[in-house]
Every structure is written in structure tokens, then in C-alpha cells.
Design a protein around this motif. Structure first.
Motif, short mmCIF file in Angstrom:
data_model
loop_
_atom_site.label_atom_id
_atom_site.label_comp_id
_atom_site.label_asym_id
_atom_site.label_seq_id
_atom_site.Cartn_x
_atom_site.Cartn_y
_atom_site.Cartn_z
N ASN A 19 36.98 44.96 40.98
CA ASN A 19 36.25 45.03 42.35
C ASN A 19 36.55 44.07 43.20
OD1 ASN A 19 35.76 47.48 40.90
ND2 ASN A 19 33.54 47.60 41.20
N VAL A 20 36.64 42.82 42.40
CA VAL A 20 36.47 41.70 43.30
C VAL A 20 37.72 40.77 42.98
CG1 VAL A 20 34.08 41.56 43.46
CG2 VAL A 20 35.21 40.38 41.65
N ALA A 21 39.04 41.30 42.53
CA ALA A 21 39.83 40.88 42.26
C ALA A 21 40.73 40.11 43.39
CB ALA A 21 41.00 41.63 41.60
N ASP A 22 40.46 40.65 44.62
CA ASP A 22 41.11 40.18 45.99
C ASP A 22 40.36 38.90 46.10
OD1 ASP A 22 42.58 42.29 45.95
OD2 ASP A 22 41.45 43.24 47.43
N VAL A 23 39.12 38.50 45.66
CA VAL A 23 38.56 37.36 46.15
C VAL A 23 38.45 36.08 45.21
CG1 VAL A 23 37.51 38.50 48.21
CG2 VAL A 23 36.06 38.15 46.11
N ALA A 24 38.62 36.75 43.94
CA ALA A 24 38.04 35.83 42.80
C ALA A 24 38.97 34.56 42.73
CB ALA A 24 38.64 36.67 41.52
N ALA A 25 40.10 34.34 43.32
CA ALA A 25 40.84 33.02 43.27
C ALA A 25 40.46 32.19 44.58
CB ALA A 25 42.07 33.31 43.25
N LEU A 26 39.64 32.91 45.42
CA LEU A 26 39.46 32.07 46.62
C LEU A 26 38.56 30.90 46.47
CD1 LEU A 26 39.09 35.00 49.30
CD2 LEU A 26 41.19 33.51 48.62
N HIS A 27 38.61 29.90 47.33
CA HIS A 27 37.58 28.65 47.34
C HIS A 27 36.00 29.36 47.69
CE1 HIS A 27 35.83 24.88 47.67
NE2 HIS A 27 35.38 25.04 49.07
N GLY A 28 35.18 28.82 46.83
CA GLY A 28 34.08 29.14 47.49
C GLY A 28 33.44 30.43 46.44
N TYR A 29 34.10 31.01 45.80
CA TYR A 29 33.63 32.25 44.82
C TYR A 29 33.67 31.66 43.64
CZ TYR A 29 33.66 36.37 41.97
OH TYR A 29 33.57 37.34 41.32
N ILE A 30 32.35 32.01 42.96
CA ILE A 30 32.08 31.65 41.66
C ILE A 30 31.49 32.87 40.71
CG2 ILE A 30 30.59 30.09 40.01
CD1 ILE A 30 30.60 28.25 42.47
N PHE A 31 31.98 33.13 39.45
CA PHE A 31 31.38 34.16 38.74
C PHE A 31 30.60 33.64 37.66
CE2 PHE A 31 31.60 37.05 35.23
CZ PHE A 31 30.90 38.24 35.80
#
Length: 345
Positions: free
Chosen positions: A41-53
């Protein structure tokens, strides 16, 4: 802002994560990855700077303390919850455990962090809830922020309890809280046990489309991306201690909604017979609320938000998304309870 989003791999939570990243915020996505969560569901943003899981459970106080200390969020958007009414009928304990106890632990972790930050004036704790806490309406009237709580299912009772905890932490401890109560969401990435995905996927599989009772129950439908925008608006512009009802201004009977979806499928993926012929009336859900309808005038008048997607357009977008994303929903078909009738007493 750096926003801690709980439940950010779920349906609404992932829409919030995607929208927050698009607005330029940093996001810490906290999710336990239970049956209804999906990192796709969040694959589109998972590699962006500022995203942490962070894979974590909101019932784990020690881990919550570590996450607040490590990431120092400016705000919390709390969406993590058990949410399927039928599952709450079969197993209410999990709903009390996650929605009530989990919210308590999150509030305490947020309060401890806020106190260490010297009661930072800009910190916010936004709790996301449902219109189901208000119970059932008759043929007339709307839920307002002043409507008395009257939950009728274990799910809605657990959400009502969590709402009360949040209000109490605001009043007693001064924690800067915000609350919102939304109507029924729909759109892309909707887990395939809920009404609209069930209709689409059963129709595509030529299976019966189940309608509870006579299909007369009325819901106000809110496109999930509109909801995500509303939640971020409340978080950034809402008055501390205030609650905001968020609705789509799109009431429809269940049977009419299903017929709209069938008509769209007839157009987009025609079959040998109209999909409406698959409609099958089944035993009603116990305690099935008759009607929900939201008065969203407060968020419109105070914060300038109103829904931008009509029900007709939102359903068209949703049906097209499911037709174009078969790999996403096929991967979820084997998860526990999907495709089964739950919630019988």
C-alpha cells in the motif's frame, strides 16, 4: 512536520502516508502488520527520503517509548485499529485489546514524550475515529460533533472507548489532542473483506454478491483520498481539544450502491449476463445500524475542507483501480477470513 502515523500500512493509514509524503512531510509509519495491513500500500513512497517504517504494536509500551525517543515526531496521527464489524462480533476481545488498551499505551507514550519536550506547544495527537460511535439514525437527521454516543457493535463500542480516553487525556493532562469521526471510506487499497471490494471481486469471479437483509441500510460514503486530505487539514489547522466530523455528503442505500458498482462493471468488464443478476440477499448482520449520515459543516466552515470526489466518480475510480491491480488483491485472497461470511451470532 515529522508525523508518526499508526496503522500506516492499512487502508486509510496508507492513504494518509502517501498524501503526507506528497505534501512534503516526513513520515514514521508504525504498523504491526496484522491481517489487514499490506506494505504494498505504501510501496510508492517507501524508498523516498523522509519515510521510515517501524514494525511495532501499539500495545507494546517499551517499543512505543523507544520510537518516540528515536524519531522525535512533531505530531501523531493515530489510525491503528481493528475495524471490521463482522470480526468484532465473532471476536470482540481483540478489538478491546487493540482499540482501547493500545490507544491507552499510545497516549501514555505520547504524554511522556510531550512532557520531556517541555509541553511543546506545537505537538499534536490526532485520534481518528468513526461515525459508528454515534449509533443508528432514523430516516432524518445528521450526526454532529455534539451527538450523544450510542455504539451498537463491539467494534463501535471499542472506538467510542478510545475516543473517551483521548478526550480525558486532553482534559486531565493537557495533552494537545484532536479528534475526528469519519463516515464509510472507500477507494484504492481497500481490504477485500469490506462491502465495495467484496462486490467487485465476487462479481469478477461470477460469485453471488451478498446483500445483508433487504439492502436498505444507508451509509455516507467518503473517498479515502479526500479523507486523507481532511485528516492532514485537521492535524495542521484544527483547534486543540476540538472534534471534527468528516463526511462525503454522499448517502446511498447499500442496494443502490451495489447496483451502481454492477453497472460500472457492465461497462468496463462486460460479462455474458448483467452483474446485477449475482445479487443475493443473505441473513442480516446482528445489530445492523440502519443509517449513518454526517454533518461536516464544522470542518468546512472552520478549516475550509470539503469533499472533492463525488460518489459516482469515486466508484468509477475504485472499480478501475481493482480492474488494473489484480496482483494486489489476489495476494490477499488467502488471508484469514477473506471470502467468508463472518459476524453471525
Amino acid at each position: 512536520m515529522k508525523i508518526l502515523v499508526t496503522g500506516g500500512a492499512g487502508f486509510i493509514g496508507s492513504a494518509v502516508v502517501r498524501r503526507a509524503m506528497a505534501q512534503g512531510h516526513e513520515v514514521v509509519n508504525l504498523d504491526a502488520l496484522t491481517y489487514a495491513a499490506c506494505l504494498d500500500n505504501v510501496a510508492d513512497v517507501a524508498a523516498l527520503h523522509g519515510y521510515i517504517f517501524e514494525k511495532a504494536d501499539i500495545r507494546d509500551a517499551a517499543t512505543l517509548a523507544r520510537i518516540f525517543a528515536d524519531h522525535a515526531p512533531d505530531a501523531v496521527l493515530h489510525l491503528a485499529a481493528e475495524s471490521h464489524v463482522d470480526r468484532s462480533i465473532d471476536g470482540p476481545g481483540a478489538f478491546i485489546d487493540t482499540n482501547v488498551t493500545g490507544t491507552y499505551h499510545l497516549l501514555e507514550a505520547a504524554r511522556a514524550y510531550w512532557l520531556r519536550k517541555d509541553r511543546c506547544e506545537t505537538f499534536r495527537f490526532h485520534h481518528v475515529s468513526t461515525d459508528e460511535v454515534f449509533g443508528s439514525l432514523g430516516a432524518e437527521g445528521l450526526f454532529t460533533e455534539e451527538t450523544a454516543y450510542a455504539p451498537n457493535s463491539p467494534y463501535s463500542a471499542s472506538k467510542a472507548a478510545s475516543d473517551h480516553l483521548v478526550r480525558a487525556w486532553g482534559e486531565t493532562y493537557g495533552l494537545p489532542v484532536l479528534l475526528s469521526n469519519c463516515s464509510n471510506n472507500y477507494g484504492p487499497y481497500h481490504f477485500p473483506e469490506k462491502l465495495i471490494p467484496v462486490v467487485i471481486l465476487n462479481a469478477l469471479a461470477s460469485k453471488p454478491i451478498p446483500i445483508y437483509g433487504a439492502g436498505e441500510n444507508v451509509r455516507d460514503w467518503l473517498y479515502v483520498e479526500d479523507h486523507a486530505e481532511a485528516l492532514l487539514t485537521v492535524l495542521q489547522k484544527g483547534t486543540v481539544g476540538r472534534s471534527y466530523n468528516i463526511g462525503g455528503n454522499a448517502e446511498a442505500r447499500n442496494i443502490d450502491l451495489v447496483r451502481m458498482i454492477c453497472s460500472l462493471l457492465d461497462e468496463m468488464r462486460p460479462a455474458e449476463h448483467p452483474y446485477e443478476k449475482l445479487i443475493t440477499y443473505v441473513e442480516d448482520r446482528p445489530g445492523h445500524d440502519a443509517r449513518y449520515a454526517i454533518d461536516a459543516s464544522r470542518i468546512r466552515d472552520e478549516l475550509g475542507w470539503q469533499p472533492s470526489v463525488t460518489l459516482a466518480e469515486g466508484l468509477r475510480r475504485t472499480v478501475r483501480w481493482y480492474l488494473d491491480n489484480t496482483e494486489w488483491w489476489q495476494a490477499l485472497q488467502a488471508r484469514d477470513g477473506v471470502g467468508q461470511r463472518l459476524g453471525r451470532v
